[in-house]
Design a protein around this motif. Structure first.
Motif, PDB file in Angstrom:
ATOM      1  N   THR A 151      50.135  25.496  44.390  1.00 38.59           N
ATOM      2  CA  THR A 151      49.900  25.823  42.601  1.00 38.59           C
ATOM      3  C   THR A 151      49.958  27.324  42.852  1.00 38.59           C
ATOM      4  OG1 THR A 151      47.257  25.708  42.394  1.00 38.59           O
ATOM      5  CG2 THR A 151      48.859  23.448  42.476  1.00 38.59           C
ATOM      6  N   GLY A 152      49.667  27.807  41.531  1.00 36.48           N
ATOM      7  CA  GLY A 152      49.130  29.355  41.393  1.00 36.48           C
ATOM      8  C   GLY A 152      47.522  29.370  41.202  1.00 36.48           C
ATOM      9  N   CYS A 153      47.009  30.034  40.221  1.00 34.42           N
ATOM     10  CA  CYS A 153      45.690  29.946  39.524  1.00 34.42           C
ATOM     11  C   CYS A 153      45.754  31.108  38.940  1.00 34.42           C
ATOM     12  CB  CYS A 153      44.584  29.960  40.730  1.00 34.42           C
ATOM     13  SG  CYS A 153      44.679  32.130  41.326  1.00 34.42           S
ATOM     14  N   ALA A 154      44.333  30.664  38.204  1.00 39.84           N
ATOM     15  CA  ALA A 154      44.024  31.511  36.653  1.00 39.84           C
ATOM     16  C   ALA A 154      43.293  33.178  37.549  1.00 39.84           C
ATOM     17  CB  ALA A 154      43.352  31.422  35.935  1.00 39.84           C
ATOM     18  N   LEU A 155      42.476  32.774  38.132  1.00 45.60           N
ATOM     19  CA  LEU A 155      41.626  33.779  39.023  1.00 45.60           C
ATOM     20  C   LEU A 155      41.174  33.327  39.818  1.00 45.60           C
ATOM     21  CD1 LEU A 155      38.184  33.775  37.839  1.00 45.60           C
ATOM     22  CD2 LEU A 155      39.890  34.772  35.312  1.00 45.60           C
ATOM     23  N   ALA A 156      40.555  34.621  40.740  1.00 47.18           N
ATOM     24  CA  ALA A 156      39.164  33.733  41.754  1.00 47.18           C
ATOM     25  C   ALA A 156      38.397  34.828  41.278  1.00 47.18           C
ATOM     26  CB  ALA A 156      40.601  33.796  42.681  1.00 47.18           C
ATOM     27  N   VAL A 157      37.054  34.539  42.368  1.00 43.01           N
ATOM     28  CA  VAL A 157      35.993  35.113  42.097  1.00 43.01           C
ATOM     29  C   VAL A 157      35.366  35.427  43.476  1.00 43.01           C
ATOM     30  CG1 VAL A 157      33.309  34.985  41.083  1.00 43.01           C
ATOM     31  CG2 VAL A 157      35.442  33.964  39.931  1.00 43.01           C
ATOM     32  N   ALA A 158      35.085  36.524  44.207  1.00 38.60           N
ATOM     33  CA  ALA A 158      34.797  36.887  44.633  1.00 38.60           C
ATOM     34  C   ALA A 158      32.651  36.711  45.399  1.00 38.60           C
ATOM     35  CB  ALA A 158      35.129  38.703  45.309  1.00 38.60           C
ATOM     36  N   GLU A 159      32.457  36.947  44.697  1.00 40.10           N
ATOM     37  CA  GLU A 159      30.982  36.396  44.985  1.00 40.10           C
ATOM     38  C   GLU A 159      30.855  35.608  45.320  1.00 40.10           C
ATOM     39  OE1 GLU A 159      28.919  38.321  42.320  1.00 40.10           O
ATOM     40  OE2 GLU A 159      29.056  40.129  43.129  1.00 40.10           O
ATOM     41  N   THR A 160      30.967  34.203  44.660  1.00 41.34           N
ATOM     42  CA  THR A 160      31.013  32.514  44.750  1.00 41.34           C
ATOM     43  C   THR A 160      33.164  31.835  45.559  1.00 41.34           C
ATOM     44  OG1 THR A 160      32.566  32.017  42.824  1.00 41.34           O
ATOM     45  CG2 THR A 160      30.089  32.369  42.720  1.00 41.34           C
ATOM     46  N   GLY A 161      33.689  32.635  46.300  1.00 38.51           N
ATOM     47  CA  GLY A 161      34.276  32.264  47.104  1.00 38.51           C
ATOM     48  C   GLY A 161      35.114  30.785  46.030  1.00 38.51           C
ATOM     49  N   THR A 162      35.215  31.730  44.753  1.00 37.28           N
ATOM     50  CA  THR A 162      36.011  30.051  43.763  1.00 37.28           C
ATOM     51  C   THR A 162      37.186  30.414  43.125  1.00 37.28           C
ATOM     52  OG1 THR A 162      33.865  30.015  43.274  1.00 37.28           O
ATOM     53  CG2 THR A 162      35.139  28.821  41.765  1.00 37.28           C
ATOM     54  N   ILE A 163      37.587  29.621  43.310  1.00 35.13           N
ATOM     55  CA  ILE A 163      39.458  29.528  42.161  1.00 35.13           C
ATOM     56  C   ILE A 163      38.791  29.038  40.966  1.00 35.13           C
ATOM     57  CG2 ILE A 163      41.702  28.755  42.455  1.00 35.13           C
ATOM     58  CD1 ILE A 163      41.421  29.611  45.817  1.00 35.13           C
ATOM     59  N   VAL A 164      40.045  29.339  40.173  1.00 37.86           N
ATOM     60  CA  VAL A 164      39.611  29.229  39.132  1.00 37.86           C
ATOM     61  C   VAL A 164      41.191  28.003  38.260  1.00 37.86           C
ATOM     62  CG1 VAL A 164      39.123  28.952  36.541  1.00 37.86           C
ATOM     63  CG2 VAL A 164      37.627  29.571  38.050  1.00 37.86           C
ATOM     64  N   LEU A 165      41.375  27.200  38.235  1.00 39.54           N
ATOM     65  CA  LEU A 165      42.514  27.078  37.353  1.00 39.54           C
ATOM     66  C   LEU A 165      42.398  26.477  35.901  1.00 39.54           C
ATOM     67  CD1 LEU A 165      44.041  24.070  40.348  1.00 39.54           C
ATOM     68  CD2 LEU A 165      43.850  26.564  40.662  1.00 39.54           C
ATOM     69  N   ASP A 166      43.437  26.632  35.579  1.00 40.25           N
ATOM     70  CA  ASP A 166      43.668  26.494  33.723  1.00 40.25           C
ATOM     71  C   ASP A 166      44.508  26.042  32.827  1.00 40.25           C
ATOM     72  OD1 ASP A 166      45.781  28.385  33.743  1.00 40.25           O
ATOM     73  OD2 ASP A 166      43.875  29.976  32.095  1.00 40.25           O
ATOM     74  N   HIS A 204      37.431  36.573  50.539  1.00 45.88           N
ATOM     75  CA  HIS A 204      38.311  35.678  51.984  1.00 45.88           C
ATOM     76  C   HIS A 204      37.262  34.671  52.869  1.00 45.88           C
ATOM     77  CE1 HIS A 204      41.646  36.194  56.062  1.00 45.88           C
ATOM     78  NE2 HIS A 204      40.302  35.010  55.714  1.00 45.88           N
ATOM     79  N   GLU A 205      36.229  35.856  52.587  1.00 46.35           N
ATOM     80  CA  GLU A 205      35.288  35.353  53.697  1.00 46.35           C
ATOM     81  C   GLU A 205      34.180  34.303  52.759  1.00 46.35           C
ATOM     82  OE1 GLU A 205      30.298  37.075  54.646  1.00 46.35           O
ATOM     83  OE2 GLU A 205      32.253  38.955  54.081  1.00 46.35           O
ATOM     84  N   ASN A 206      33.677  34.439  51.649  1.00 42.41           N
ATOM     85  CA  ASN A 206      33.140  33.202  50.936  1.00 42.41           C
ATOM     86  C   ASN A 206      34.484  31.581  50.629  1.00 42.41           C
ATOM     87  OD1 ASN A 206      30.765  34.089  50.693  1.00 42.41           O
ATOM     88  ND2 ASN A 206      31.375  35.326  48.350  1.00 42.41           N
ATOM     89  N   LEU A 207      35.244  32.274  50.730  1.00 41.21           N
ATOM     90  CA  LEU A 207      36.334  31.041  50.427  1.00 41.21           C
ATOM     91  C   LEU A 207      36.343  30.277  52.552  1.00 41.21           C
ATOM     92  CD1 LEU A 207      39.239  32.157  48.949  1.00 41.21           C
ATOM     93  CD2 LEU A 207      37.950  30.423  48.194  1.00 41.21           C
ATOM     94  N   ALA A 208      36.118  31.343  53.256  1.00 39.76           N
ATOM     95  CA  ALA A 208      35.896  30.296  55.021  1.00 39.76           C
ATOM     96  C   ALA A 208      35.059  29.987  54.645  1.00 39.76           C
ATOM     97  CB  ALA A 208      36.530  31.720  55.473  1.00 39.76           C
ATOM     98  N   ASP A 209      33.831  30.229  54.193  1.00 45.68           N
ATOM     99  CA  ASP A 209      32.540  29.754  54.200  1.00 45.68           C
ATOM    100  C   ASP A 209      31.909  28.324  53.904  1.00 45.68           C
ATOM    101  OD1 ASP A 209      29.778  30.237  55.443  1.00 45.68           O
ATOM    102  OD2 ASP A 209      28.731  30.174  53.602  1.00 45.68           O
TER     103      ASP A 209
END
Length: 211
Positions: free
Chosen positions: A118-133, A47-52
Protein backbone atom coordinates in the motif's frame (compact mmCIF):
# COMPACT_ATOMS: atom_id res chain seq x y z
CA UNK A 1 -29.08 3.12 29.05
CA UNK A 2 -31.94 3.09 26.56
CA UNK A 3 -32.36 5.55 23.72
CA UNK A 4 -34.93 7.70 25.57
CA UNK A 5 -32.65 8.10 28.59
CA UNK A 6 -29.77 9.04 26.33
CA UNK A 7 -31.80 11.66 24.51
CA UNK A 8 -33.04 13.16 27.80
CA UNK A 9 -29.49 13.49 29.12
CA UNK A 10 -28.24 15.04 25.88
CA UNK A 11 -31.17 17.47 25.87
CA UNK A 12 -30.30 18.59 29.41
CA UNK A 13 -26.68 19.14 28.39
CA UNK A 14 -27.68 21.19 25.34
CA UNK A 15 -29.99 23.29 27.49
CA UNK A 16 -27.29 23.85 30.11
CA UNK A 17 -24.69 25.08 27.61
CA UNK A 18 -27.02 26.95 25.28
CA UNK A 19 -26.04 30.39 26.66
CA UNK A 20 -22.43 29.53 27.42
CA UNK A 21 -19.83 31.88 25.91
CA UNK A 22 -17.56 30.69 23.13
CA UNK A 23 -14.42 28.96 24.30
CA UNK A 24 -11.56 31.44 24.60
CA UNK A 25 -8.60 31.31 22.27
CA UNK A 26 -5.52 29.49 23.62
CA UNK A 27 -3.65 31.81 26.01
CA UNK A 28 -0.40 31.22 24.15
CA UNK A 29 0.94 29.80 20.94
CA UNK A 30 1.88 26.16 21.31
CA UNK A 31 4.87 24.64 19.56
CA UNK A 32 3.88 22.42 16.66
CA UNK A 33 7.20 20.63 16.32
CA UNK A 34 10.36 19.78 18.26
CA UNK A 35 12.70 19.15 15.36
CA UNK A 36 14.69 21.45 13.05
CA UNK A 37 12.99 22.62 9.87
CA UNK A 38 15.23 20.37 7.81
CA UNK A 39 13.66 17.77 5.47
CA UNK A 40 16.67 15.47 5.75
CA UNK A 41 16.58 15.59 9.56
CA UNK A 42 12.82 14.90 9.58
CA UNK A 43 13.25 11.92 7.27
CA UNK A 44 16.12 10.59 9.39
CA UNK A 45 13.98 10.93 12.52
CA UNK A 46 11.12 9.01 10.92
CA UNK A 47 13.53 6.27 9.89
CA UNK A 48 14.96 6.06 13.41
CA UNK A 49 11.59 5.93 15.16
CA UNK A 50 10.08 3.41 12.73
CA UNK A 51 13.08 1.14 13.31
CA UNK A 52 12.71 1.63 17.06
CA UNK A 53 9.19 0.18 16.72
CA UNK A 54 10.74 -2.81 14.90
CA UNK A 55 9.61 -1.87 11.43
CA UNK A 56 12.10 -2.64 8.66
CA UNK A 57 12.95 0.63 6.91
CA UNK A 58 14.42 1.04 3.43
CA UNK A 59 15.23 4.05 1.25
CA UNK A 60 15.16 4.44 -2.49
CA UNK A 61 14.22 6.80 -5.30
CA UNK A 62 11.28 6.41 -7.69
CA UNK A 63 13.39 4.54 -10.24
CA UNK A 64 14.54 2.01 -7.66
CA UNK A 65 11.13 1.48 -6.05
CA UNK A 66 9.83 -1.43 -8.21
CA UNK A 67 13.04 -3.41 -7.77
CA UNK A 68 13.12 -2.84 -4.02
CA UNK A 69 9.47 -3.86 -3.56
CA UNK A 70 10.16 -7.02 -5.58
CA UNK A 71 13.18 -7.87 -3.42
CA UNK A 72 11.25 -7.32 -0.20
CA UNK A 73 8.40 -9.57 -1.30
CA UNK A 74 10.75 -12.25 -2.57
CA UNK A 75 12.86 -12.07 0.59
CA UNK A 76 9.78 -12.76 2.70
CA UNK A 77 8.64 -15.59 0.46
CA UNK A 78 5.50 -13.75 -0.66
CA UNK A 79 3.86 -15.28 -3.71
CA UNK A 80 0.41 -13.70 -3.54
CA UNK A 81 -0.12 -10.00 -2.90
CA UNK A 82 -3.35 -8.14 -2.17
CA UNK A 83 -3.58 -5.02 -4.33
CA UNK A 84 -5.77 -2.11 -3.19
CA UNK A 85 -7.63 -0.06 -5.75
CA UNK A 86 -5.51 2.80 -7.06
CA UNK A 87 -2.10 1.30 -6.27
CA UNK A 88 0.37 2.46 -8.98
CA UNK A 89 1.00 -0.53 -11.24
CA UNK A 90 4.68 0.40 -11.51
CA UNK A 91 5.27 -0.44 -7.84
CA UNK A 92 4.73 -4.15 -8.57
CA UNK A 93 6.14 -4.15 -12.10
CA UNK A 94 9.26 -6.11 -11.12
CA UNK A 95 7.60 -8.46 -8.61
CA UNK A 96 7.05 -12.10 -9.57
CA UNK A 97 3.87 -12.53 -7.58
CA UNK A 98 0.21 -13.24 -8.13
CA UNK A 99 -1.67 -9.98 -7.79
CA UNK A 100 -5.00 -10.31 -5.99
CA UNK A 101 -7.14 -7.18 -6.55
CA UNK A 102 -9.22 -6.17 -3.56
CA UNK A 103 -12.78 -6.54 -4.75
CA UNK A 104 -14.23 -6.76 -1.27
CA UNK A 105 -12.19 -9.82 -0.32
CA UNK A 106 -13.49 -11.52 2.82
CA UNK A 107 -11.12 -11.90 5.81
CA UNK A 108 -10.96 -15.66 5.20
CA UNK A 109 -9.68 -15.05 1.66
CA UNK A 110 -7.25 -12.37 2.81
CA UNK A 111 -5.85 -14.84 5.32
CA UNK A 112 -4.59 -16.92 2.39
CA UNK A 113 -2.76 -13.95 0.85
CA UNK A 114 0.93 -13.62 1.73
CA UNK A 115 1.26 -9.83 1.71
CA UNK A 116 -0.27 -6.47 0.95
CA UNK A 117 1.43 -3.47 -0.66
CA UNK A 118 0.00 0.00 0.00
CA UNK A 119 0.78 3.65 0.02
CA UNK A 120 -0.22 5.95 2.89
CA UNK A 121 -1.83 9.29 3.65
CA UNK A 122 1.19 10.62 5.54
CA UNK A 123 3.82 9.73 8.13
CA UNK A 124 4.76 11.47 11.41
CA UNK A 125 8.48 11.61 12.14
CA UNK A 126 8.40 12.42 15.87
CA UNK A 127 6.20 9.43 16.68
CA UNK A 128 7.34 7.01 13.97
CA UNK A 129 3.73 6.68 12.82
CA UNK A 130 2.22 5.95 9.41
CA UNK A 131 -1.36 7.07 8.79
CA UNK A 132 -3.70 5.35 6.35
CA UNK A 133 -7.02 6.94 5.40
CA UNK A 134 -8.44 4.45 2.92
CA UNK A 135 -7.51 6.63 -0.06
CA UNK A 136 -6.23 5.44 -3.45
CA UNK A 137 -3.54 2.81 -3.11
CA UNK A 138 -4.36 2.15 0.56
CA UNK A 139 -7.54 0.12 0.54
CA UNK A 140 -9.89 -0.89 3.33
CA UNK A 141 -8.63 -1.21 6.90
CA UNK A 142 -9.01 -5.00 6.87
CA UNK A 143 -6.64 -5.18 3.91
CA UNK A 144 -3.72 -4.08 6.11
CA UNK A 145 -4.77 -6.10 9.16
CA UNK A 146 -5.12 -9.68 7.91
CA UNK A 147 -2.08 -10.46 5.68
CA UNK A 148 1.06 -11.25 7.67
CA UNK A 149 3.30 -8.88 5.68
CA UNK A 150 2.60 -5.20 4.97
CA UNK A 151 4.86 -3.31 2.57
CA UNK A 152 4.08 0.40 2.89
CA UNK A 153 5.48 3.03 0.54
CA UNK A 154 5.95 6.53 1.99
CA UNK A 155 6.86 9.43 -0.28
CA UNK A 156 9.15 12.14 1.01
CA UNK A 157 6.46 14.81 0.59
CA UNK A 158 4.11 12.81 2.82
CA UNK A 159 6.40 13.05 5.85
CA UNK A 160 5.63 15.68 8.52
CA UNK A 161 7.55 16.39 11.69
CA UNK A 162 4.79 16.15 14.30
CA UNK A 163 1.19 15.23 15.07
CA UNK A 164 0.08 18.92 15.23
CA UNK A 165 1.39 19.34 11.68
CA UNK A 166 -0.26 16.10 10.56
CA UNK A 167 -3.80 16.75 11.77
CA UNK A 168 -4.62 19.68 9.43
CA UNK A 169 -3.65 17.48 6.48
CA UNK A 170 -6.03 14.69 7.47
CA UNK A 171 -9.77 14.47 6.91
CA UNK A 172 -11.40 13.40 10.21
CA UNK A 173 -14.35 12.01 8.26
CA UNK A 174 -12.15 9.34 6.70
CA UNK A 175 -11.32 5.99 8.38
CA UNK A 176 -7.92 6.85 9.83
CA UNK A 177 -5.55 4.05 10.88
CA UNK A 178 -2.39 5.03 12.79
CA UNK A 179 0.41 2.47 12.55
CA UNK A 180 3.56 2.49 14.68
CA UNK A 181 5.49 -0.65 13.77
CA UNK A 182 4.17 -4.18 13.28
CA UNK A 183 1.27 -5.43 15.36
CA UNK A 184 2.48 -6.39 18.84
CA UNK A 185 1.27 -6.97 22.37
CA UNK A 186 2.84 -7.94 25.70
CA UNK A 187 1.61 -10.01 28.60
CA UNK A 188 2.00 -9.18 32.29
CA UNK A 189 5.60 -10.40 32.16
CA UNK A 190 6.29 -8.08 29.19
CA UNK A 191 6.88 -10.94 26.78
CA UNK A 192 6.36 -9.35 23.37
CA UNK A 193 4.25 -11.22 20.80
CA UNK A 194 3.98 -9.86 17.26
CA UNK A 195 1.26 -10.41 14.69
CA UNK A 196 -1.64 -10.71 17.12
CA UNK A 197 -3.79 -7.79 15.90
CA UNK A 198 -2.31 -7.23 12.45
CA UNK A 199 0.75 -7.87 10.27
CA UNK A 200 3.68 -9.60 11.92
CA UNK A 201 6.09 -7.78 9.61
CA UNK A 202 6.04 -4.16 8.47
CA UNK A 203 8.39 -3.16 5.65
CA UNK A 204 8.48 0.62 5.10
CA UNK A 205 9.94 2.10 1.93
CA UNK A 206 10.87 5.78 2.10
CA UNK A 207 11.01 7.27 -1.38
CA UNK A 208 13.15 10.37 -1.91
CA UNK A 209 12.30 12.72 -4.73
CA UNK A 210 8.76 11.40 -5.15
CA UNK A 211 5.67 13.60 -5.23
Amino acid sequence: MNQNSRERILARIRSAVADAPEAPEPPRAYRTRHTPDDPDAVLDLLHENLADYRAHVHRTDPAGLPGLVARLLDGRGARTVAVPDGLPSAWLAAARVERVPDTGLAPGVLDTVDAVVTGCALAVAETGTIVLDGGPGQGRRVLTLVPDLHVCVVREDQVVASVPLALPRLDPRRPLTWISGPSATSDIELDRVEGVHGPRTLEVVLVRGAS
